[in-house]
Scaffold this motif. Structure first.
Motif, PDB file in Angstrom:
ATOM      1  N   TYR A   1      20.825  -5.831  -0.750  1.00 18.02           N
ATOM      2  CA  TYR A   1      19.591  -6.814  -1.131  1.00 18.02           C
ATOM      3  C   TYR A   1      18.384  -5.837  -0.068  1.00 18.02           C
ATOM      4  O   TYR A   1      19.111  -5.070   0.768  1.00 18.02           O
ATOM      5  N   GLY A   2      17.207  -6.398  -0.155  1.00 12.90           N
ATOM      6  CA  GLY A   2      15.952  -5.735   0.431  1.00 12.90           C
ATOM      7  C   GLY A   2      15.689  -7.044   1.490  1.00 12.90           C
ATOM      8  O   GLY A   2      15.543  -7.891   0.706  1.00 12.90           O
ATOM      9  N   ALA A   3      14.403  -6.636   2.195  1.00 10.10           N
ATOM     10  CA  ALA A   3      13.679  -8.034   2.705  1.00 10.10           C
ATOM     11  C   ALA A   3      12.417  -6.937   2.886  1.00 10.10           C
ATOM     12  O   ALA A   3      12.032  -6.374   3.582  1.00 10.10           O
ATOM     13  N   CYS A   4      11.237  -7.483   2.434  1.00 11.11           N
ATOM     14  CA  CYS A   4       9.891  -6.967   2.508  1.00 11.11           C
ATOM     15  C   CYS A   4       9.226  -8.069   3.111  1.00 11.11           C
ATOM     16  O   CYS A   4       8.882  -9.435   2.468  1.00 11.11           O
ATOM     17  N   SER A   5       8.408  -7.734   3.750  1.00 10.41           N
ATOM     18  CA  SER A   5       6.564  -8.803   3.400  1.00 10.41           C
ATOM     19  C   SER A   5       5.552  -7.876   2.993  1.00 10.41           C
ATOM     20  O   SER A   5       5.671  -6.895   2.524  1.00 10.41           O
TER      21      SER A   5
ATOM     22  N   VAL B   1      15.203  -1.910   5.934  1.00  8.57           N
ATOM     23  CA  VAL B   1      16.419  -0.964   5.066  1.00  8.57           C
ATOM     24  C   VAL B   1      17.477  -1.578   5.022  1.00  8.57           C
ATOM     25  O   VAL B   1      17.931  -3.130   4.589  1.00  8.57           O
ATOM     26  N   PRO B   2      16.964  -1.630   3.690  1.00 14.23           N
ATOM     27  CA  PRO B   2      17.768  -2.552   2.131  1.00 14.23           C
ATOM     28  C   PRO B   2      19.215  -2.281   3.048  1.00 14.23           C
ATOM     29  O   PRO B   2      20.075  -1.616   3.685  1.00 14.23           O
ATOM     30  N   VAL B   3      20.376  -3.353   2.428  1.00 11.07           N
ATOM     31  CA  VAL B   3      21.533  -3.661   2.490  1.00 11.07           C
ATOM     32  C   VAL B   3      22.534  -3.816   1.360  1.00 11.07           C
ATOM     33  O   VAL B   3      22.210  -4.592   0.210  1.00 11.07           O
ATOM     34  N   THR B   4      23.409  -2.915   0.892  1.00  8.94           N
ATOM     35  CA  THR B   4      23.780  -2.394  -0.206  1.00  8.94           C
ATOM     36  C   THR B   4      25.627  -1.959   0.251  1.00  8.94           C
ATOM     37  O   THR B   4      25.841  -2.551   1.103  1.00  8.94           O
ATOM     38  N   ASN B   5      26.254  -2.430  -1.430  1.00  5.60           N
ATOM     39  CA  ASN B   5      27.455  -2.925  -1.430  1.00  5.60           C
ATOM     40  C   ASN B   5      28.333  -4.039  -0.342  1.00  5.60           C
ATOM     41  O   ASN B   5      28.900  -3.375   0.433  1.00  5.60           O
ATOM     42  N   GLU B   6      27.139  -5.299   0.612  1.00  2.00           N
ATOM     43  CA  GLU B   6      28.116  -6.078   1.190  1.00  2.00           C
ATOM     44  C   GLU B   6      29.163  -6.786   1.132  1.00  2.00           C
ATOM     45  O   GLU B   6      28.697  -7.483   0.058  1.00  2.00           O
TER      46      GLU B   6
ATOM     47  N   ARG C   1       1.268  -1.394   0.007  1.00  2.00           N
ATOM     48  CA  ARG C   1      -0.151   0.329  -0.111  1.00  2.00           C
ATOM     49  C   ARG C   1       1.031   1.076   0.247  1.00  2.00           C
ATOM     50  O   ARG C   1       1.855   0.977   0.720  1.00  2.00           O
ATOM     51  N   GLY C   2       0.582   2.504  -0.855  1.00  2.00           N
ATOM     52  CA  GLY C   2       1.776   3.616  -0.936  1.00  2.00           C
ATOM     53  C   GLY C   2       2.372   3.086  -2.171  1.00  2.00           C
ATOM     54  O   GLY C   2       2.795   4.102  -2.101  1.00  2.00           O
ATOM     55  N   LEU C   3       2.731   1.986  -2.966  1.00  2.00           N
ATOM     56  CA  LEU C   3       3.298   2.190  -3.704  1.00  2.00           C
ATOM     57  C   LEU C   3       2.959   2.105  -4.909  1.00  2.00           C
ATOM     58  O   LEU C   3       1.808   1.006  -5.135  1.00  2.00           O
ATOM     59  N   SER C   4       3.289   2.754  -5.542  1.00  2.30           N
ATOM     60  CA  SER C   4       2.964   2.617  -7.048  1.00  2.30           C
ATOM     61  C   SER C   4       3.344   1.642  -8.286  1.00  2.30           C
ATOM     62  O   SER C   4       3.192   1.715  -9.403  1.00  2.30           O
ATOM     63  N   THR C   5       4.485   0.228  -7.613  1.00  3.07           N
ATOM     64  CA  THR C   5       4.629  -0.783  -8.558  1.00  3.07           C
ATOM     65  C   THR C   5       4.736  -2.148  -8.235  1.00  3.07           C
ATOM     66  O   THR C   5       4.588  -1.810  -6.240  1.00  3.07           O
ATOM     67  N   GLU C   6       4.443  -2.933  -8.404  1.00  6.50           N
ATOM     68  CA  GLU C   6       4.807  -4.030  -7.774  1.00  6.50           C
ATOM     69  C   GLU C   6       6.410  -4.526  -7.280  1.00  6.50           C
ATOM     70  O   GLU C   6       7.567  -4.265  -8.293  1.00  6.50           O
ATOM     71  N   LEU C   7       6.761  -4.693  -6.159  1.00  5.10           N
ATOM     72  CA  LEU C   7       8.578  -5.761  -5.747  1.00  5.10           C
ATOM     73  C   LEU C   7       8.049  -6.909  -6.680  1.00  5.10           C
ATOM     74  O   LEU C   7       7.703  -8.105  -5.905  1.00  5.10           O
ATOM     75  N   PRO C   8       9.466  -7.621  -6.302  1.00  4.93           N
ATOM     76  CA  PRO C   8       9.478  -8.651  -7.442  1.00  4.93           C
ATOM     77  C   PRO C   8      10.457  -9.188  -5.577  1.00  4.93           C
ATOM     78  O   PRO C   8      11.301  -8.824  -5.575  1.00  4.93           O
ATOM     79  N   VAL C   9       9.619 -10.103  -5.662  1.00  5.97           N
ATOM     80  CA  VAL C   9      10.453 -10.943  -4.092  1.00  5.97           C
ATOM     81  C   VAL C   9      10.554 -11.989  -3.585  1.00  5.97           C
ATOM     82  O   VAL C   9       9.568 -13.216  -4.349  1.00  5.97           O
ATOM     83  N   TYR C  10      11.026 -12.891  -3.263  1.00  2.97           N
ATOM     84  CA  TYR C  10      11.191 -14.071  -3.071  1.00  2.97           C
ATOM     85  C   TYR C  10      10.397 -14.906  -1.577  1.00  2.97           C
ATOM     86  O   TYR C  10      10.125 -13.771  -0.832  1.00  2.97           O
ATOM     87  N   PRO C  11       9.702 -16.126  -1.686  1.00  2.00           N
ATOM     88  CA  PRO C  11       8.616 -16.365  -0.284  1.00  2.00           C
ATOM     89  C   PRO C  11       9.907 -15.821   0.506  1.00  2.00           C
ATOM     90  O   PRO C  11      10.476 -16.017   0.671  1.00  2.00           O
TER      91      PRO C  11
END
Length: 72
Positions: free
Chosen positions: A50-54, A60-65, A16-26
């Motif tokens: 990477y990022g994690a969403c429910s 908060v995304p993890v960048t350049n790990e 809700r609040g985003l105008s796009t779909e996020l590709p996620v894994y289960p």
């Protein structure tokens, strides 16, 4: 040397609040495989982001790990 693969299929999540779909894994662990080729040294660094969403929020995304690989 090749494209990464995952043992789980991507699904699309609309928050809700985003105008796009996020590709996620289960939910739960997902194993990724990336073919590499040794060209010299016995150690290599892989840099990932990477990022994690429910269904209700995103962390908060993890960048350049940096992940160090021992190719010995």
């Amino acid at each position: 040397m090749g494209k990464p693969t995952a043992h789980q299929a991507i699904r699309h999540l609309r928050l809700r609040g985003l105008s796009t779909e996020l590709p996620v894994y289960p939910d739960g662990p997902v194993t990724f495989t990336l073919p590499v080729r040794r060209t010299g040294s016995h150690q290599a660094d892989v840099i990932v982001s990477y990022g994690a969403c429910s269904a209700t929020r995103c962390l908060v995304p993890v960048t350049n790990e940096v992940i160090q690989l021992d190719l010995g």
